[in-house]
Design a protein around this motif. Structure first.
Motif, PDB file in Angstrom:
ATOM      1  N   ILE A   6      31.435  17.071  83.101  1.00  0.00           N
ATOM      2  CA  ILE A   6      30.669  16.754  81.874  1.00  0.00           C
ATOM      3  C   ILE A   6      31.241  17.934  81.317  1.00  0.00           C
ATOM      4  CG2 ILE A   6      28.184  17.926  81.302  1.00  0.00           C
ATOM      5  CD1 ILE A   6      27.120  16.683  84.156  1.00  0.00           C
ATOM      6  N   LYS A   7      31.540  19.277  81.286  1.00  0.00           N
ATOM      7  CA  LYS A   7      32.055  20.291  80.999  1.00  0.00           C
ATOM      8  C   LYS A   7      33.325  20.289  79.775  1.00  0.00           C
ATOM      9  CE  LYS A   7      30.568  24.245  83.727  1.00  0.00           C
ATOM     10  NZ  LYS A   7      31.430  24.663  84.803  1.00  0.00           N
ATOM     11  N   GLN A   8      34.365  19.258  80.626  1.00  0.00           N
ATOM     12  CA  GLN A   8      35.379  18.579  79.705  1.00  0.00           C
ATOM     13  C   GLN A   8      34.851  17.779  78.560  1.00  0.00           C
ATOM     14  OE1 GLN A   8      38.277  19.988  79.932  1.00  0.00           O
ATOM     15  NE2 GLN A   8      39.244  18.724  78.547  1.00  0.00           N
ATOM     16  N   SER A   9      33.992  16.461  78.911  1.00  0.00           N
ATOM     17  CA  SER A   9      33.325  16.505  77.834  1.00  0.00           C
ATOM     18  C   SER A   9      32.868  16.703  76.643  1.00  0.00           C
ATOM     19  CB  SER A   9      32.002  14.536  78.692  1.00  0.00           C
ATOM     20  OG  SER A   9      32.983  13.764  79.484  1.00  0.00           O
ATOM     21  N   ILE A  10      32.189  16.947  76.661  1.00  0.00           N
ATOM     22  CA  ILE A  10      30.957  18.612  76.090  1.00  0.00           C
ATOM     23  C   ILE A  10      32.488  19.134  75.205  1.00  0.00           C
ATOM     24  CG2 ILE A  10      29.863  20.664  75.626  1.00  0.00           C
ATOM     25  CD1 ILE A  10      28.234  19.843  77.920  1.00  0.00           C
TER      26      ILE A  10
END
Length: 179
Positions: A6-10
């Motif tokens: 999630i963090k990397q996608s954002i």
């Protein structure tokens, strides 16, 4: 979806897939590159053994054409992982209501729902032309990130018959109408 995904996608505005999902998402690329890589291996093996195989026109086409197609499909599949981003001042609860409405209308089955992510899948019929889609919605401050790809947990597919664009467009339109 893990917290790090999630963090990397954002951070990247690109859907981060797990290893198995990457394999199924890029399966067409792997399939297309199998032939040229096999030919290259056989050529190098012959070269090392002192019996190099010559490349004639037909063999060269078996190397060049699939390689070019593989590169094109890699670029297409990579592009499909990009999120569409919309700015909003709606609360998470207001967004949740909009997402539930759209998911009911488009036949999404929500499989993950928390304060940071909603992930849904579709289960179309055999004759629909699709193996299903995976819709991912991320929440980041004043932004909503939306992505829809052919479901990487089903059979590999490169065509959704316009369903992925429809999923993203419909949700973003509803969010923008509510602002």
């Amino acid at each position: 979806m893990t917290d790090s995904q999630i963090k990397q996608s954002i951070k990247t505005n690109e859907l981060i897939l797990g290893n198995w999902e990457k394999l199924t998402h890029y399966f067409i690329v792997v399939t297309l590159l199998f032939i040229p890589l096999t030919e290259l291996y056989l050529y190098l093996r012959g070269l090392l053994r002192g019996t190099p195989k010559s490349f004639d026109g037909e063999i060269t086409m078996f190397i060049i054409a699939p390689t070019i197609l593989g590169i094109i499909f890699y670029i297409l599949q990579r592009h499909r992982l990009q999120f569409k981003v919309t700015e909003t001042n709606l609360t998470r609860e207001e967004l949740g209501k909009i997402i539930n409405q759209v998911s009911d209308e488009l036949g999404w089955d929500i499989i993950i729902s928390n304060k940071r992510v909603i992930q849904a899948i579709t289960s179309p019929s055999f004759f629909s032309g699709s193996w299903g889609e995976q819709i991912t919605i991320l929440f980041d401050k004043n932004r909503v990130l939306v992505n829809s790809i052919c479901d990487p947990n089903n059979q590999s597919s490169i065509v959704s018959m316009g369903r992925n664009k429809r999923n993203v467009r419909r949700l973003i339109n509803e969010i923008e109408l509510a602002i």
